[in-house]
Design a protein around this motif. Sequence first.
Motif, mmCIF file in Angstrom:
data_model
loop_
_atom_site.group_PDB
_atom_site.id
_atom_site.type_symbol
_atom_site.label_atom_id
_atom_site.label_comp_id
_atom_site.label_asym_id
_atom_site.label_seq_id
_atom_site.Cartn_x
_atom_site.Cartn_y
_atom_site.Cartn_z
ATOM 1 N N SER A 444 -7.767 -15.125 50.375
ATOM 2 C CA SER A 444 -6.305 -15.041 50.268
ATOM 3 C C SER A 444 -5.634 -16.120 51.122
ATOM 4 O O SER A 444 -4.674 -16.766 50.677
ATOM 5 N N LEU A 484 -4.170 -18.102 43.256
ATOM 6 C CA LEU A 484 -3.356 -17.072 43.902
ATOM 7 C C LEU A 484 -3.440 -15.760 43.128
ATOM 8 O O LEU A 484 -3.545 -14.673 43.720
ATOM 9 N N LYS A 485 -3.428 -15.830 41.805
ATOM 10 C CA LYS A 485 -3.516 -14.610 40.999
ATOM 11 C C LYS A 485 -4.877 -13.943 41.174
ATOM 12 O O LYS A 485 -4.979 -12.730 41.345
ATOM 13 N N SER A 488 -5.092 -12.387 44.545
ATOM 14 C CA SER A 488 -4.251 -11.191 44.620
ATOM 15 C C SER A 488 -4.937 -9.998 43.965
ATOM 16 O O SER A 488 -4.889 -8.874 44.471
ATOM 17 N N GLU A 489 -5.588 -10.236 42.801
ATOM 18 C CA GLU A 489 -6.289 -9.138 42.128
ATOM 19 C C GLU A 489 -7.435 -8.613 42.989
ATOM 20 O O GLU A 489 -7.651 -7.401 43.097
ATOM 21 N N GLN A 492 -5.994 -6.648 45.784
ATOM 22 C CA GLN A 492 -5.502 -5.356 45.325
ATOM 23 C C GLN A 492 -6.633 -4.340 45.209
ATOM 24 O O GLN A 492 -6.498 -3.170 45.605
ATOM 25 N N GLY A 550 -0.926 -9.887 50.812
ATOM 26 C CA GLY A 550 -0.521 -9.610 49.446
ATOM 27 C C GLY A 550 0.940 -9.940 49.213
ATOM 28 O O GLY A 550 1.305 -10.529 48.183
ATOM 29 N N MET A 553 1.307 -13.770 49.202
ATOM 30 C CA MET A 553 0.836 -14.394 47.960
ATOM 31 C C MET A 553 1.766 -14.093 46.797
ATOM 32 O O MET A 553 1.952 -14.940 45.919
ATOM 33 N N GLY A 554 2.372 -12.897 46.762
ATOM 34 C CA GLY A 554 3.333 -12.595 45.708
ATOM 35 C C GLY A 554 4.534 -13.509 45.763
ATOM 36 O O GLY A 554 4.990 -14.030 44.733
ATOM 37 N N THR A 557 3.399 -17.054 44.742
ATOM 38 C CA THR A 557 3.198 -17.163 43.294
ATOM 39 C C THR A 557 4.520 -17.267 42.559
ATOM 40 O O THR A 557 4.685 -18.078 41.639
#
Length: 651
Positions: A444, A484-485, A488-489, A492, A550, A553-554, A557
């Motif tokens: 991350s 980044l996606k 993030s997954e 999560q 998180g 990164m959101g 993004t």
Amino acid sequence: MNFAAPHFADPRWLLLAVLCPLTLIALQLYAMRARQQQLAKIASPDFLVNLTQSHSPARRVLKDILLVLGFAGMGVALARPQWGELELAGEELGEDIVFAVDCSRSMLAADVSPNRLERAKLAVSDYTRRHARGRIGLVAFAGQAFLQCPLTFDHGAFEDSLRALDDKTIPVQGTDIGRALDESYRAMEKMDRRKVIVLLTDGEDLEKSGAGMAAKLAREGVVVFTIGVGTVAGAEIRALNDQGQVDIVRDRKGETVRSRLDEPALLAIARATKGNYFPLGPVGEGLAKVRLAVDSTGVAGSNQPARKLGVERFHYPLAIALALLVGESLVGTRRFSRARRHLAGVFLFGLVAINADATANTTTNSVSQPEPAPVNARDFFNAGTRKLNSGDLRDAEPLLQTALAQQDERIRPDALYNLGLVRFKQGAEELKKSPDANRTKARSRNALSQGEQALTRVNDALEGNDLLQMLTAYQRGRGAKKELKAASEQLQRAMEIHGVTLRKWQRALGDFQGAAELNPADTNAQHNARTTERAIAKLVDSLREMQQLGQAMGEMTKELGAKLKQLRGMIPDPLAPPGGAGEDEEDEERDQPNGPKEGQREERGREGEEKSISPEEAGMLLEGFKLGGDRRLPMGQGEQGKPKDRKGRDW
């Protein structure tokens, strides 16, 4: 069939086998008189003879007898008749050994590699893997003594406590061997079994209390084996100073402190308790000699005696009672003709054959399944404990919860303790399914770094008018956004599993604390509660850090997507990257929340299932637990009051 030692496991129910038939006989006599009185009111005696010609008094008596015997058989079955014996072999339990490890600064001397304290920890760890047969415990001492790990069969928990030892474990510096021996003795159960203490130290007893305490322990039947760590020549002590740098320890006069192994003092302690002294040696061979010495001196564990259990035979009276009750319901009160009597005899013969076959099947099942179904709180507790020992945590939890629901105060503390173990292990098993937390957080951070670099390039391209720079910045920006996606997954998934583990451990903490409150003498429950608190604190810190990553990164993004969309509009269509516009729109759709769209209804949630956890929900969860990441647990505070003055000697 073995008819040895016939008895009833629960003879109180035999009272029911006597009172219930007597009460039923009284009711039958009352009902018979009531019927006669009612018949006398409606007809004359001559007419009654013709009216009751088809009635059979003998069959009525037979029905009453079958009913009485059926209820008596049920009472006998409830009393659990047993005959025959099953012998369970006894088990040998190993001896209880408490290791007292010196954690003072003198153990930082490097006359053995890497230093005295680390060499002693490695030797104890090797001993537990090779020679430990029973329960083991751990006491850390310096100027004070603290029970680091109570006596336990869980060698994994002992290893964790041993690895946590360092020179900061006990805040009061110095070396008080007498207090270490006293704390080790208090950690043992006060039983007739002989007690073993293994003392690992360099022998510098600054309080000079070791020999006196050893004499007291000798009168209590305690055997102390002393292990000398270090060399007679000794070495300088190097420790961190106030500036955080490694420096030589000096006394108040400024002279260098040189720590030496005091073998005569350790030999005197061992002889006072009829034990032995061994030098640890460069590879820890001294502890291997302790194993031989323990065997030769007869310090053996206790043997669990063999037990004889009666064989349950309740199915015999139960089958007979059921057959009697069924037969009573099939017997009528009217007289039969000769043909009907023949058919009834055939039917009753078939019924007896079916009941005999059912009794044989019941007997076979009882032999093939020697373990009966749980009935009371202790049965549920024992069944849950067996499931816990076999690793079947899913079935162990409801069994132990059922045992607690019985409200039996005798087994409630133990049931809470075992339930805490189940839930803690369940949380640990869930945590194994999670992506590695450190790698996930590192990915991350790397994705954020790439996003920041890509955002800088996109901003430079937007400010300039260089088409090649725009294309390069666009391609790198898309790559950074995909990373980044993906990060993030992965983050999560890790947060969801960490959240499940956190809830399991919080419930385990409540179980251990409840067990400790119900039984204040249960040091295992107290230790496990402290260990669980430390584990929760670490997990909360990790979750909080993942939540912050998180959110970052959101935001990254979202900002990078907006800039890429703006940059895509400035690139002419003939020169646009392949699939650029379409992929940007798909990414924006995937960025939208997964809530119900307009015109749709949201489905009803399913209670009892684990749900996904968002960064915002994780934050609320962390606030609810109220555990700060910098929370420290008190160590070495076993005694109140100001420690003795050591005249400046605190190494």
